[in-house]
Design a protein around this motif. Structure first.
Motif, PDB file in Angstrom:
ATOM      1  N   LYS A 198      19.495 -11.343  -6.019  1.00  0.00           N
ATOM      2  CA  LYS A 198      19.769 -12.944  -6.361  1.00  0.00           C
ATOM      3  C   LYS A 198      19.768 -13.874  -7.404  1.00  0.00           C
ATOM      4  CE  LYS A 198      18.555 -13.433  -1.411  1.00  0.00           C
ATOM      5  NZ  LYS A 198      16.839 -14.066  -0.567  1.00  0.00           N
ATOM      6  N   GLN A 199      18.927 -12.813  -8.553  1.00  0.00           N
ATOM      7  CA  GLN A 199      19.204 -13.248  -9.796  1.00  0.00           C
ATOM      8  C   GLN A 199      20.576 -13.716 -10.291  1.00  0.00           C
ATOM      9  OE1 GLN A 199      16.013 -14.909  -9.300  1.00  0.00           O
ATOM     10  NE2 GLN A 199      16.344 -14.931 -12.023  1.00  0.00           N
ATOM     11  N   GLY A 237      25.612  -6.104  -4.181  1.00  0.00           N
ATOM     12  CA  GLY A 237      24.914  -5.441  -4.752  1.00  0.00           C
ATOM     13  C   GLY A 237      25.385  -4.792  -7.005  1.00  0.00           C
ATOM     14  N   LYS A 238      24.285  -6.164  -6.727  1.00  0.00           N
ATOM     15  CA  LYS A 238      24.396  -6.804  -8.646  1.00  0.00           C
ATOM     16  C   LYS A 238      23.689  -5.924  -9.252  1.00  0.00           C
ATOM     17  CE  LYS A 238      24.232 -10.735  -6.573  1.00  0.00           C
ATOM     18  NZ  LYS A 238      24.211 -11.903  -6.121  1.00  0.00           N
ATOM     19  N   GLN A 239      23.761  -6.473 -10.256  1.00  0.00           N
ATOM     20  CA  GLN A 239      22.951  -5.837 -11.524  1.00  0.00           C
ATOM     21  C   GLN A 239      23.274  -5.694 -13.009  1.00  0.00           C
ATOM     22  OE1 GLN A 239      21.927  -1.894 -10.368  1.00  0.00           O
ATOM     23  NE2 GLN A 239      19.599  -1.606 -12.319  1.00  0.00           N
ATOM     24  N   LEU A 240      22.233  -6.252 -13.993  1.00  0.00           N
ATOM     25  CA  LEU A 240      23.036  -6.188 -15.214  1.00  0.00           C
ATOM     26  C   LEU A 240      21.149  -5.327 -15.648  1.00  0.00           C
ATOM     27  CD1 LEU A 240      24.239  -9.646 -15.191  1.00  0.00           C
ATOM     28  CD2 LEU A 240      25.495  -7.950 -15.820  1.00  0.00           C
ATOM     29  N   LEU A 241      22.349  -4.936 -17.057  1.00  0.00           N
ATOM     30  CA  LEU A 241      20.648  -4.856 -17.665  1.00  0.00           C
ATOM     31  C   LEU A 241      21.758  -3.956 -18.863  1.00  0.00           C
ATOM     32  CD1 LEU A 241      18.967  -1.087 -17.024  1.00  0.00           C
ATOM     33  CD2 LEU A 241      20.157  -1.049 -19.060  1.00  0.00           C
ATOM     34  N   LYS A 242      20.719  -4.246 -20.051  1.00  0.00           N
ATOM     35  CA  LYS A 242      21.024  -4.241 -21.345  1.00  0.00           C
ATOM     36  C   LYS A 242      19.674  -3.506 -22.087  1.00  0.00           C
ATOM     37  CE  LYS A 242      23.411  -6.791 -25.243  1.00  0.00           C
ATOM     38  NZ  LYS A 242      24.447  -7.228 -25.032  1.00  0.00           N
ATOM     39  N   THR A 243      19.790  -3.222 -23.504  1.00  0.00           N
ATOM     40  CA  THR A 243      19.337  -2.918 -23.923  1.00  0.00           C
ATOM     41  C   THR A 243      19.281  -2.177 -25.455  1.00  0.00           C
ATOM     42  OG1 THR A 243      17.885  -1.545 -22.365  1.00  0.00           O
ATOM     43  CG2 THR A 243      17.471  -0.998 -25.095  1.00  0.00           C
ATOM     44  N   LEU A 266      33.039  -3.490  -8.888  1.00  0.00           N
ATOM     45  CA  LEU A 266      32.204  -2.601 -10.275  1.00  0.00           C
ATOM     46  C   LEU A 266      31.616  -1.407 -10.638  1.00  0.00           C
ATOM     47  CD1 LEU A 266      33.740  -3.091 -13.558  1.00  0.00           C
ATOM     48  CD2 LEU A 266      32.633  -4.711 -13.741  1.00  0.00           C
ATOM     49  N   GLU A 267      31.554  -0.881 -12.038  1.00  0.00           N
ATOM     50  CA  GLU A 267      30.224  -0.010 -11.971  1.00  0.00           C
ATOM     51  C   GLU A 267      31.332   0.439 -13.442  1.00  0.00           C
ATOM     52  OE1 GLU A 267      26.419   2.203 -11.055  1.00  0.00           O
ATOM     53  OE2 GLU A 267      28.353   2.526  -9.281  1.00  0.00           O
ATOM     54  N   TYR A 268      30.208  -0.349 -14.820  1.00  0.00           N
ATOM     55  CA  TYR A 268      29.983   0.054 -16.173  1.00  0.00           C
ATOM     56  C   TYR A 268      28.949   0.382 -16.895  1.00  0.00           C
ATOM     57  CZ  TYR A 268      31.093  -1.129 -20.473  1.00  0.00           C
ATOM     58  OH  TYR A 268      31.363  -0.834 -21.917  1.00  0.00           O
ATOM     59  N   ARG A 323      22.644   0.178 -24.743  1.00  0.00           N
ATOM     60  CA  ARG A 323      23.090  -0.210 -23.543  1.00  0.00           C
ATOM     61  C   ARG A 323      23.177  -0.967 -22.661  1.00  0.00           C
ATOM     62  NH1 ARG A 323      20.703   4.974 -20.936  1.00  0.00           N
ATOM     63  NH2 ARG A 323      19.545   5.280 -22.773  1.00  0.00           N
ATOM     64  N   TYR A 324      24.020  -0.991 -22.289  1.00  0.00           N
ATOM     65  CA  TYR A 324      24.560  -1.734 -21.300  1.00  0.00           C
ATOM     66  C   TYR A 324      25.147  -1.232 -19.909  1.00  0.00           C
ATOM     67  CZ  TYR A 324      25.977  -6.357 -20.029  1.00  0.00           C
ATOM     68  OH  TYR A 324      26.780  -7.556 -19.067  1.00  0.00           O
ATOM     69  N   HIS A 325      24.978  -1.882 -18.989  1.00  0.00           N
ATOM     70  CA  HIS A 325      25.000  -1.552 -17.453  1.00  0.00           C
ATOM     71  C   HIS A 325      25.374  -2.847 -16.454  1.00  0.00           C
ATOM     72  CE1 HIS A 325      24.417   0.056 -13.056  1.00  0.00           C
ATOM     73  NE2 HIS A 325      25.126   0.405 -13.407  1.00  0.00           N
ATOM     74  N   VAL A 326      26.824  -2.780 -16.040  1.00  0.00           N
ATOM     75  CA  VAL A 326      27.463  -3.748 -15.090  1.00  0.00           C
ATOM     76  C   VAL A 326      27.223  -3.113 -14.135  1.00  0.00           C
ATOM     77  CG1 VAL A 326      28.692  -6.106 -14.637  1.00  0.00           C
ATOM     78  CG2 VAL A 326      27.808  -5.146 -17.021  1.00  0.00           C
TER      79      VAL A 326
END
Length: 490
Positions: A285-286, A252-258, A180-182, A212-215
């Motif tokens: 790992k987070q 490949g894990k990443q979370l971002l939010k603004t 998933l990439e969102y 802004r949100y990214h998963v």
């Protein structure tokens, strides 16, 4: 003051969106009781041996055309639309009968269970009276973007054993790869123009809000299926069970939010709200991923007419509920940038995604009849009910939610199957349609106010239940099954 959030959009949240192998697809996927051909490993592994021969099968979606319309999604007459054309390999399998035991058959298959893409964008510039401190009209600019890609790939090994001339049992084990990439980004600004040129007089007169949100993740899982098949001269019965998937590995894990807000005046006239910027990103790992697949139970029947020229199929499958859960979780609940509730800090749950699914029952119907000695006509229909529609997230209601159009789809298919030198060619077409009216808008940008006290949202109006969604899909199929010479079952 509360932070404003809206639902996200990712995945189809439907289990019957796709069917596999052209024969099964043209029969509407109504093949749990028989007739699945090389797709037996997916529909009911007990029927793998029913083909009676070793074979290699390649099935493709020659043309896949998808178009959707979200009317009033961002306000009155502010629509989101998308159309896309794709060429996708759908299903590849290799089936072989055991040389040591003619009652045992094995199958290896790989296919894409779901490919979901949404790329929607909108921008608007208008002149309206929105800022309290400034009499008269201001310039209002709004932008909205969602870019969503979800893929679910399966690789499996299955086997069936024919206990006697009537009864067979089977099992299959799949490795699942979900990716998933969102991205969801929207921002609004209101400012006093300079001489009508759209340039603000000073920075202090610019009111802004940004989200802004990214998963992103890859999730590797294992899934097990088991089945039973009972055969008579006129009627076949099938039972299959699919167990919940088990997580194995993730990367490949990443979370971002603004979230950012600036120069927004309190409607009570007490002055400006405090400006704020809350931003955080977590990766590797987070972040942990746990994408759940439900328990399902399917029943099927296949009935042949006395002259054996027509066969009718019906399948019924129940998918168990997935209670609300956190799908992408931040492991260490440390404190991020201070929030705005009396300068209290915001926890990492602010970034996390909730998921879940309501229970559904899908029905599939199919028919096959012999047009000539060498050609068959196939037709099918199946329901495809959305698991996110009216789903209650309970304690996770305020978390980010991965939901989609929440539209029930209905699939219709028609095609032909014919033999060429003992090999089988399948070709056909399917059409899918779904509609839903009076859903809550994603945003209301057509009637913006400086601060919406009902939804605690800056530079946007109150959302109404006026969004109408229509989704359509057309598939053109072509499949080829190569049967090995002298491999027919005695």
């Amino acid at each position: 003051m509360l932070l404003h959030s809206i639902p996200l959009t990712a995945q189809s949240h439907r289990y019957y969106t796709y069917s596999f192998s052209e024969e099964s697809s043209l029969l509407g996927g109504a093949v749990i009781g028989g007739g699945s051909g090389t797709a037996s490993i997916f529909y009911n592994p007990a029927t793998i041996s029913a083909t009676g021969q070793s074979s290699f099968s390649l099935n493709t979606s020659l043309v896949y055309y998808d178009w959707c319309s979200w009317e009033n999604a961002l306000g009155r007459d502010y629509h989101l639309k998308q159309s896309s054309l794709a060429f996708r390999p759908r299903f590849v399998s290799y089936l072989v009968k055991s040389k040591l035991n003619d009652k045992l058959t094995f199958e290896l298959a790989t296919f894409s269970k779901e490919t979901y893409n949404r790329r929607l964008s909108f921008n608007k510039l208008l002149q309206t009276d929105i800022l309290m401190f400034n009499p008269g009209d201001e310039m209002y600019v709004a932008n909205y973007v969602v870019n969503d890609e979800f893929d679910d790939y399966w690789v499996g090994l299955g086997s069936s054993y024919q206990i006697n001339e009537h009864l067979s049992v089977g099992a299959s084990l799949f490795g699942l790869f979900k990716t998933l990439e969102y991205w969801n980004v929207y921002d609004m600004a209101a400012f006093e123009p300079d001489d009508g040129q759209g340039i603000p007089d000073s920075a202090s007169h610019i009111a802004t809000y940004e989200f802004r949100y990214h998963v992103k993740f890859n999730d590797y899982r294992l899934l097990f299926k088991g089945g039973i098949h009972y055969h008579t001269d006129r009627v076949d019965f099938g039972l299959k069970m699919e167990f919940p998937s088990l997580g194995v590995y993730e990367d490949g894990k990443q979370l971002l939010k603004t979230e950012q807000q600036q120069n927004i005046m309190n409607p009570d006239g007490s002055g400006f709200f405090p400006d704020f910027l809350i931003e955080d990103t977590q990766a590797k790992k987070q972040v942990s991923v746990n994408y759940k697949d439900p328990l399902s139970l399917g029943l099927g029947i296949a009935y042949r007419t006395p002259d054996l020229r027509k066969t009718y199929y019906a399948s019924l499958e129940y998918f168990h509920k997935l209670n609300p859960y956190i799908m992408t979780k931040v492991k260490d609940h440390t404190i991020v940038t201070p929030g705005i509730d009396e300068n209290e800090p915001t926890s990492q749950q602010w970034m996390e995604c909730a998921n879940g699914a309501r229970p559904v029952v899908n029905v599939a119907l199919g028919a096959k009849w012999r047009a000539t000695d060498n050609a068959l006509i196939l037709a099918g229909f199946r329901t495809d009910f959305n698991t996110a529609k009216n789903f209650d997230y309970g304690e996770y209601e305020d978390l980010n939610q991965l939901i989609t159009e929440s539209v029930d789809m209905y699939h219709f298919s028609l095609g032909t199957s014919f033999n060429i030198l003992k090999n089988v060619v399948n070709a056909g077409i399917s059409y899918s349609v779904g509609k839903r009216k009076d859903q809550k808008q994603l945003l209301n940008l057509s009637d913006p106010v400086e601060y919406n006290t009902e939804e605690h949202a800056a530079l946007q109006g109150t959302r109404t239940n006026t969004m109408n969604i229509t989704s359509n899909q057309i598939n053109l199929f072509l499949g080829l099954t190569l049967n090995w010479p002298n491999s027919n079952k005695e």
